[in-house]
Design a protein around this motif. Structure first.
Motif, PDB file in Angstrom:
ATOM      1  N   UNK A 182      70.727  -4.637   7.540  1.00 47.70           N
ATOM      2  CA  UNK A 182      71.479  -4.450   8.776  1.00 47.70           C
ATOM      3  C   UNK A 182      70.711  -4.874  10.032  1.00 47.70           C
ATOM      4  N   UNK A 183      69.382  -5.022   9.893  1.00 49.10           N
ATOM      5  CA  UNK A 183      68.580  -5.271  11.080  1.00 49.10           C
ATOM      6  C   UNK A 183      68.512  -4.048  11.974  1.00 49.10           C
ATOM      7  N   UNK A 184      68.626  -2.864  11.371  1.00 48.77           N
ATOM      8  CA  UNK A 184      68.579  -1.588  12.100  1.00 48.77           C
ATOM      9  C   UNK A 184      67.426  -0.752  11.559  1.00 48.77           C
ATOM     10  N   UNK A 185      66.554  -0.270  12.435  1.00 46.43           N
ATOM     11  CA  UNK A 185      65.346   0.427  11.981  1.00 46.43           C
ATOM     12  C   UNK A 185      65.548   1.924  11.747  1.00 46.43           C
ATOM     13  N   UNK A 186      66.655   2.482  12.238  1.00 50.00           N
ATOM     14  CA  UNK A 186      66.873   3.929  12.157  1.00 50.00           C
ATOM     15  C   UNK A 186      67.915   4.287  11.101  1.00 50.00           C
ATOM     16  N   UNK A 187      67.640   5.331  10.333  1.00 56.19           N
ATOM     17  CA  UNK A 187      68.592   5.818   9.332  1.00 56.19           C
ATOM     18  C   UNK A 187      68.774   7.324   9.499  1.00 56.19           C
ATOM     19  N   UNK A 188      70.021   7.759   9.481  1.00 54.72           N
ATOM     20  CA  UNK A 188      70.347   9.189   9.487  1.00 54.72           C
ATOM     21  C   UNK A 188      70.862   9.544   8.083  1.00 54.72           C
ATOM     22  N   UNK A 204      68.635  14.235   8.339  1.00 54.06           N
ATOM     23  CA  UNK A 204      67.250  13.840   8.584  1.00 54.06           C
ATOM     24  C   UNK A 204      67.217  12.422   9.157  1.00 54.06           C
ATOM     25  N   UNK A 205      66.299  12.196  10.097  1.00 53.40           N
ATOM     26  CA  UNK A 205      66.113  10.881  10.699  1.00 53.40           C
ATOM     27  C   UNK A 205      64.923  10.184  10.046  1.00 53.40           C
ATOM     28  N   UNK A 206      65.116   8.907   9.702  1.00 52.44           N
ATOM     29  CA  UNK A 206      64.036   8.083   9.162  1.00 52.44           C
ATOM     30  C   UNK A 206      63.923   6.817  10.002  1.00 52.44           C
ATOM     31  N   UNK A 207      62.717   6.496  10.427  1.00 51.90           N
ATOM     32  CA  UNK A 207      62.448   5.260  11.156  1.00 51.90           C
ATOM     33  C   UNK A 207      61.652   4.326  10.253  1.00 51.90           C
ATOM     34  N   UNK A 208      62.113   3.113  10.087  1.00 51.08           N
ATOM     35  CA  UNK A 208      61.469   2.153   9.196  1.00 51.08           C
ATOM     36  C   UNK A 208      60.615   1.184  10.009  1.00 51.08           C
ATOM     37  N   UNK A 209      59.285   1.171   9.822  1.00 51.44           N
ATOM     38  CA  UNK A 209      58.441   0.226  10.552  1.00 51.44           C
ATOM     39  C   UNK A 209      58.631  -1.203  10.045  1.00 51.44           C
ATOM     40  N   UNK A 210      58.407  -2.190  10.900  1.00 55.88           N
ATOM     41  CA  UNK A 210      58.621  -3.591  10.552  1.00 55.88           C
ATOM     42  C   UNK A 210      57.761  -4.020   9.374  1.00 55.88           C
ATOM     43  N   UNK A 211      56.529  -3.534   9.304  1.00 56.94           N
ATOM     44  CA  UNK A 211      55.646  -3.942   8.210  1.00 56.94           C
ATOM     45  C   UNK A 211      56.228  -3.534   6.858  1.00 56.94           C
ATOM     46  N   UNK A 212      56.905  -2.404   6.830  1.00 59.24           N
ATOM     47  CA  UNK A 212      57.526  -1.932   5.592  1.00 59.24           C
ATOM     48  C   UNK A 212      58.708  -2.827   5.209  1.00 59.24           C
ATOM     49  N   UNK A 213      59.461  -3.259   6.202  1.00 56.07           N
ATOM     50  CA  UNK A 213      60.587  -4.159   5.955  1.00 56.07           C
ATOM     51  C   UNK A 213      60.085  -5.503   5.438  1.00 56.07           C
ATOM     52  N   UNK A 214      58.986  -5.988   6.009  1.00 55.62           N
ATOM     53  CA  UNK A 214      58.403  -7.262   5.570  1.00 55.62           C
ATOM     54  C   UNK A 214      57.944  -7.177   4.114  1.00 55.62           C
ATOM     55  N   UNK A 215      57.348  -6.055   3.738  1.00 52.71           N
ATOM     56  CA  UNK A 215      56.904  -5.870   2.350  1.00 52.71           C
ATOM     57  C   UNK A 215      58.099  -5.839   1.400  1.00 52.71           C
ATOM     58  N   UNK A 216      59.187  -5.208   1.844  1.00 51.06           N
ATOM     59  CA  UNK A 216      60.403  -5.157   1.035  1.00 51.06           C
ATOM     60  C   UNK A 216      60.944  -6.563   0.819  1.00 51.06           C
ATOM     61  N   UNK A 217      60.976  -7.360   1.874  1.00 56.10           N
ATOM     62  CA  UNK A 217      61.479  -8.727   1.769  1.00 56.10           C
ATOM     63  C   UNK A 217      60.628  -9.545   0.802  1.00 56.10           C
TER      64      UNK A 217
END
Length: 259
Positions: A182-188, A204-217
């Motif tokens: 989604x290109x969205x860093x926040x998840x509820x 619960x709120x979760x914030x996903x850091x960019x480095x984690x997204x890059x590793x996933x990709x």
């Protein structure tokens, strides 16, 4: 004097047959996967690769209890989505997809469940391949104070809900996938108790850091390469394979080393 067992009320034959019918197992036929990843399948890289390759899953089965749990979970999803969709924070997913063409998302031609939206991701962004294709469901998106948040609803037993103090780590891994898509860093995360029909809820709120997204990709690209190379056996697998649709294929793979 009557023995204890003799004092029990014996069920009639029709009563026993009815109970037997309700306790039976419905066999579900095996079927091929749709050759796409999903955030929920990334927990096991091998299973994700089998899914991407279009491998056939094993025969499944449904019991009265498992079917009821699924129906109750769907009910909780639909009720939450119904009320969120009437609020001023709700974002129309179709409009979000249309307004963000660079994400490479599309609304699927066939919608699986009422309330949530089935989406596909081509794997292409701005003319560049960034991952294999994805097929997934969107529970919802909201916008609060100008910031977008992905809404993910999870149903569980009352006992599990009572112990819940944070998002399930496996779900947090899925969250990284949703954030990438989604290109969205926040998840509820919304956790509900099925037995309470969703009355018992925790958010619960979760914030996903960019480095984690890059590793996933990077991991997704590696899964895609393993499928293209017909070398799924080099990928790591999850420890718990009890409910995996591809457990039989994976066991064969361990014997021969590749497909």
């Amino acid at each position: 004097m009557l023995e204890f067992d003799d004092m029990k009320i014996q069920k009639s034959f029709p009563e026993m047959k009815l109970e037997q019918a309700m306790n039976s197992v419905i066999k579900l036929p095996a079927r091929p996967s749709n050759k796409a990843l999903s955030p929920s399948s990334i927990g096991c890289q091998r299973a994700a690769a089998f899914k991407l390759s279009g491998a056939w899953g094993k025969e499944d089965e449904e019991t009265y209890e498992s079917g009821l749990a699924a129906a109750m979970g769907s009910f909780c999803h639909e009720r939450i989505q119904k009320f969120l969709s009437q609020s001023d924070i709700w974002v129309d997913v179709k409009e979000f997809v249309d307004e963000n063409p660079d994400l490479g998302l599309s609304v699927a031609k066939v919608q699986k469940h009422e309330g949530e939206i089935s989406l596909t991701f081509s794997g292409i962004r701005k003319g560049e391949k960034v991952s294999p294709p994805f097929s997934f469901q969107c529970d919802g998106i909201v916008r609060i104070d100008g910031e977008y948040y992905i809404v993910e609803i999870k149903s569980e037993t009352e006992s599990a809900w009572q112990k819940r103090q944070a998002p399930n780590p496996k779900h947090q891994e899925q969250g990284t996938g949703y954030s990438f898509l989604y290109g969205i860093k926040n998840i509820l995360w919304v956790y509900v108790s099925r037995e309470s029909f969703g009355v018992h809820r925790k958010v619960y709120l979760q914030n996903i850091p960019k480095v984690q997204i890059d590793l996933f990709q990077t991991m997704c690209m590696d899964i895609g390469e393993a499928v293209e190379e017909k070398n799924i056996g080099r990928l790591p697998k999850a420890k718990d394979c009890r409910y995996c649709a591809f457990v039989n294929e994976c066991r064969k793979l361990d014997k021969v080393g590749n497909i």
